[in-house]
Design an enzyme around this catalytic site. Structure first.
Site, PDB file in Angstrom:
ATOM      1  N   GLU A 229       1.118  -1.057   0.003  1.00  0.00           N
ATOM      2  CA  GLU A 229       0.266  -0.081  -0.125  1.00  0.00           C
ATOM      3  C   GLU A 229       0.918   1.790   0.308  1.00  0.00           C
ATOM      4  O   GLU A 229       0.771   2.335  -0.423  1.00  0.00           O
ATOM      5  CB  GLU A 229      -1.170  -0.274   1.370  1.00  0.00           C
TER       6      GLU A 229
ATOM      7  N   TYR B 255     -16.479  25.890   1.995  1.00  0.00           N
ATOM      8  CA  TYR B 255     -16.284  24.467   2.210  1.00  0.00           C
ATOM      9  C   TYR B 255     -15.502  24.394   0.876  1.00  0.00           C
ATOM     10  O   TYR B 255     -14.522  23.776   0.765  1.00  0.00           O
ATOM     11  CB  TYR B 255     -17.683  24.162   1.751  1.00  0.00           C
TER      12      TYR B 255
ATOM     13  N   GLU C  15      -8.215   6.340  10.719  1.00  0.00           N
ATOM     14  CA  GLU C  15      -7.437   6.845  12.308  1.00  0.00           C
ATOM     15  C   GLU C  15      -7.352   7.917  12.433  1.00  0.00           C
ATOM     16  O   GLU C  15      -7.598   9.040  12.133  1.00  0.00           O
ATOM     17  CB  GLU C  15      -7.854   5.486  13.720  1.00  0.00           C
TER      18      GLU C  15
ATOM     19  N   LYS D 266     -13.449   4.671   3.130  1.00  0.00           N
ATOM     20  CA  LYS D 266     -11.263   3.456   2.478  1.00  0.00           C
ATOM     21  C   LYS D 266     -12.303   3.040   1.934  1.00  0.00           C
ATOM     22  O   LYS D 266     -12.637   1.458   1.739  1.00  0.00           O
ATOM     23  CB  LYS D 266     -10.471   3.255   3.390  1.00  0.00           C
TER      24      LYS D 266
HETATM   25  N1  LIG Z   1      -8.892   0.971  11.871  1.00  0.00           N
HETATM   26  C1  LIG Z   1      -8.667  -0.055  10.759  1.00  0.00           C
HETATM   27  N2  LIG Z   1      -8.570  -0.743  10.329  1.00  0.00           N
HETATM   28  C2  LIG Z   1      -7.538  -1.174   8.775  1.00  0.00           C
HETATM   29  C3  LIG Z   1      -6.731  -0.120   9.021  1.00  0.00           C
HETATM   30  C4  LIG Z   1      -7.052   1.166   9.190  1.00  0.00           C
HETATM   31  O1  LIG Z   1      -6.445   2.087   8.258  1.00  0.00           O
HETATM   32  N3  LIG Z   1      -8.112   1.301   9.794  1.00  0.00           N
HETATM   33  N4  LIG Z   1      -6.443  -0.208   7.476  1.00  0.00           N
HETATM   34  C5  LIG Z   1      -5.879  -1.793   6.905  1.00  0.00           C
HETATM   35  C6  LIG Z   1      -5.289  -1.315   5.749  1.00  0.00           C
HETATM   36  O2  LIG Z   1      -4.276  -0.491   5.365  1.00  0.00           O
HETATM   37  C7  LIG Z   1      -6.251  -2.323   4.710  1.00  0.00           C
HETATM   38  O3  LIG Z   1      -7.049  -0.747   4.552  1.00  0.00           O
HETATM   39  C8  LIG Z   1      -5.661  -2.848   3.519  1.00  0.00           C
HETATM   40  O4  LIG Z   1      -6.823  -3.072   2.913  1.00  0.00           O
HETATM   41  C9  LIG Z   1      -6.380  -2.539   7.718  1.00  0.00           C
HETATM   42  N5  LIG Z   1      -7.434  -2.300   8.626  1.00  0.00           N
END
Ligand SMILES: Nc1nc2c(c(=O)[nH]1)N=C([C@H](O)[C@@H](O)CO)CN2
Length: 117
Positions: free
Chosen positions: A21, A53, A73, A98
């Site tokens: 990533e 905005y 987060e 996402k």
């Molecule tokens: N609570 C979260 N869980 C996960 C995150 C995140 O940013 N916050 N990120 C990932 C990985 O980057 C995911 O998006 C890859 O597909 C996994 N869990």
């Protein structure tokens, strides 16, 4: 409470916990609810009293694309802090989605509220 809203602000950036990533750009979609007294702007039809905005959207895009981030987060906290500190917004709700992170889910994301309405 009056609000200014931004929906599905798309930011392409380096985001994620995995090595693969960190080599690519992915999309985030950000929803913002920002407490703002809109009466003064409306009464005078006056942009000077409006929370713009467009300016907020541009600033957040610059902020979030500055450097790689691992967690959504972290993005949510950065957005909330920026909006409150730089634009004098007293309360904000931030949703960060996402798309495509979990292929079997319609969407994954986080939502936070900061400040006082
Ligand atoms: N609570 C979260 N869980 C996960 C995150 C995140 O940013 N916050 N990120 C990932 C990985 O980057 C995911 O998006 C890859 O597909 C996994 N869990």
């Amino acid at each position: 409470m009056d609000k200014v809203l931004i929906r599905e602000l798309r930011i392409e950036t380096v985001i994620g916990i995995y090595e693969w990533e960190k080599q690519i750009h992915q999309s985030l979609l950000i929803d913002l609810d920002m407490a703002w007294d809109n009466r003064q702007a409306a009464a005078g039809d006056d942009y000077q009293h409006a929370l713009c905005y467009e300016t907020v959207s541009n600033r957040l895009t610059a902020l979030i694309t500055e450097k790689p981030i691992e967690l959504i987060e972290t993005v949510a906290e950065m957005v909330a802090k920026c909006v409150m500190d730089e634009f004098n917004v007293p309360w904000v709700k931030v949703k960060v989605m996402k798309p495509g992170a979990v292929p079997t889910a319609a969407a994954v994301g986080v939502e936070i509220e900061r400040g006082h309405g």
